[in-house]
Motif scaffolding. Structure first.
Motif, mmCIF file in Angstrom:
data_model
loop_
_atom_site.group_PDB
_atom_site.id
_atom_site.type_symbol
_atom_site.label_atom_id
_atom_site.label_comp_id
_atom_site.label_asym_id
_atom_site.label_seq_id
_atom_site.Cartn_x
_atom_site.Cartn_y
_atom_site.Cartn_z
ATOM 1 N N VAL A 101 0.862 -1.186 0.000
ATOM 2 C CA VAL A 101 0.000 0.000 0.000
ATOM 3 C C VAL A 101 0.897 1.234 0.000
ATOM 4 O O VAL A 101 1.864 1.302 0.768
ATOM 5 N N ALA A 102 0.603 2.178 -0.862
ATOM 6 C CA ALA A 102 1.400 3.399 -0.945
ATOM 7 C C ALA A 102 1.269 4.207 0.343
ATOM 8 O O ALA A 102 0.167 4.359 0.873
ATOM 9 N N ARG A 103 2.383 4.708 0.851
ATOM 10 C CA ARG A 103 2.342 5.517 2.060
ATOM 11 C C ARG A 103 1.729 6.882 1.773
ATOM 12 O O ARG A 103 1.888 7.447 0.701
ATOM 13 N N GLU A 194 -1.620 1.696 -7.109
ATOM 14 C CA GLU A 194 -1.293 3.046 -6.658
ATOM 15 C C GLU A 194 0.168 3.113 -6.206
ATOM 16 O O GLU A 194 0.863 4.093 -6.461
ATOM 17 N N THR A 195 0.621 2.059 -5.540
ATOM 18 C CA THR A 195 2.005 2.008 -5.076
ATOM 19 C C THR A 195 2.964 2.018 -6.253
ATOM 20 O O THR A 195 3.958 2.759 -6.267
ATOM 21 N N ASP A 196 2.679 1.203 -7.271
ATOM 22 C CA ASP A 196 3.542 1.130 -8.452
ATOM 23 C C ASP A 196 3.564 2.462 -9.197
ATOM 24 O O ASP A 196 4.614 2.909 -9.665
ATOM 25 N N GLN A 197 2.406 3.110 -9.307
ATOM 26 C CA GLN A 197 2.338 4.400 -9.983
ATOM 27 C C GLN A 197 3.141 5.453 -9.224
ATOM 28 O O GLN A 197 3.826 6.278 -9.812
ATOM 29 N N ARG A 199 5.743 4.949 -7.389
ATOM 30 C CA ARG A 199 7.170 4.707 -7.605
ATOM 31 C C ARG A 199 7.614 5.232 -8.955
ATOM 32 O O ARG A 199 8.699 5.807 -9.083
ATOM 33 N N LYS A 200 6.794 5.049 -9.988
ATOM 34 C CA LYS A 200 7.146 5.534 -11.311
ATOM 35 C C LYS A 200 7.255 7.059 -11.323
ATOM 36 O O LYS A 200 8.170 7.629 -11.907
ATOM 37 N N LEU A 201 6.299 7.717 -10.670
ATOM 38 C CA LEU A 201 6.332 9.176 -10.599
ATOM 39 C C LEU A 201 7.550 9.648 -9.813
ATOM 40 O O LEU A 201 8.175 10.653 -10.154
ATOM 41 N N HIS A 202 7.871 8.930 -8.749
ATOM 42 C CA HIS A 202 9.032 9.299 -7.927
ATOM 43 C C HIS A 202 10.325 9.138 -8.721
ATOM 44 O O HIS A 202 11.280 9.899 -8.544
ATOM 45 N N ASP A 203 10.345 8.144 -9.633
ATOM 46 C CA ASP A 203 11.529 7.904 -10.443
ATOM 47 C C ASP A 203 11.586 8.798 -11.673
ATOM 48 O O ASP A 203 12.504 8.678 -12.488
ATOM 49 N N GLY A 204 10.558 9.658 -11.835
ATOM 50 C CA GLY A 204 10.582 10.611 -12.939
ATOM 51 C C GLY A 204 9.892 10.166 -14.199
ATOM 52 O O GLY A 204 10.105 10.723 -15.272
ATOM 53 N N ASP A 205 9.071 9.128 -14.115
ATOM 54 C CA ASP A 205 8.313 8.656 -15.275
ATOM 55 C C ASP A 205 7.011 9.423 -15.335
ATOM 56 O O ASP A 205 6.138 9.231 -14.504
ATOM 57 N N GLN A 207 4.496 9.263 -17.482
ATOM 58 C CA GLN A 207 3.403 8.705 -18.270
ATOM 59 C C GLN A 207 2.171 8.401 -17.442
ATOM 60 O O GLN A 207 1.082 8.260 -17.992
ATOM 61 N N ASP A 208 2.308 8.291 -16.122
ATOM 62 C CA ASP A 208 1.164 7.924 -15.305
ATOM 63 C C ASP A 208 0.552 9.106 -14.597
ATOM 64 O O ASP A 208 -0.226 8.967 -13.667
ATOM 65 N N ASP A 209 0.895 10.348 -14.999
ATOM 66 C CA ASP A 209 0.359 11.528 -14.341
ATOM 67 C C ASP A 209 -1.145 11.544 -14.332
ATOM 68 O O ASP A 209 -1.788 11.963 -13.379
#
Length: 214
Positions: A101-103, A194-197, A199-205, A207-209
């Protein structure tokens, strides 16, 4: 979830977007802007605010006497609030990674910005910041418990609940027993997504905005 409920939820989402637009328009009318995370008013507005500020001595004269008696009680609540803050933060820090679960970002809920208002004296600023912390903390904790409820028991109550969290509207109806455990896993999969998304946003991806959730 039937089509009528889905339609109402879409309408609520549209109204929330409309509300956000209205808030931004109000921000423009009040002539303030954000500069490096600090709120700045136009010079003329700031001058008007400073003139409206009530002095400390005058402020003390306007306070109801009974308010002085309750001050130790209300400010004493900072101890359980701070302890609750520590406990709920420790809970999600240790358990949410296990549940996938995303924090919850604490800064999204606790906003301390009233100290920038020049029409408040120092005591009023402290009072406002205390209230902002308490209200923000409860919102932060509600989202943590909402995600926990979605993971373990995404079921609505039989009677109407006041102050339900945003996720509650999507939960299963009371008594909806068909394929409960399969549906429960779907709710958990949504949390993992939500957790995976995140992480992607945190890594600068970027595409999932469009799929970013609160």
């Amino acid at each position: 979830m039937n089509n009528r409920i889905r339609q109402i939820l879409n309408q609520i989402s549209a109204l929330e977007d409309e509300l956000q637009t209205a808030v931004e328009q109000q921000q423009e009318r009040l002539h303030y802007r954000f500069e490096d995370k600090r709120i700045s008013f136009e010079h003329a507005v700031s001058e008007t605010h400073r003139k409206a500020r009530m002095g400390i001595f005058r402020w003390f004269l306007t306070v109801r006497p009974l308010n002085y008696l309750t001050a130790p009680i209300i400010y004493g609540m900072i101890v359980p609030l701070a302890l609750f803050d520590l406990c709920i933060s420790f809970y999600q820090l240790t358990c949410f990674p296990i549940y996938r679960v995303a924090r919850v970002r604490r800064a999204d809920y606790i906003a301390l910005d009233h100290q920038h208002l020049a029409y408040l004296n120092i005591i009023e600023k402290v009072d406002c910041m205390y209230c902002s912390y308490a209200v923000g903390l409860l919102g932060y904790a509600q989202e943590i418990t909402a995600r926990t409820e979605q993971y373990f028991c995404p079921i609505k109550h039989a009677r109407k609940m006041l102050g339900a969290h945003a996720r509650y509207a999507h939960f299963l109806a009371y008594g909806e027993a068909d394929d409960f455990h399969a549906k429960l896993e779907e709710f958990r999969a949504e949390l993992a997504k939500e957790t995976d998304q995140g992480r992607k946003l945190h890594d600068g991806d970027p595409q999932d905005d469009s799929d970013k959730t609160s």
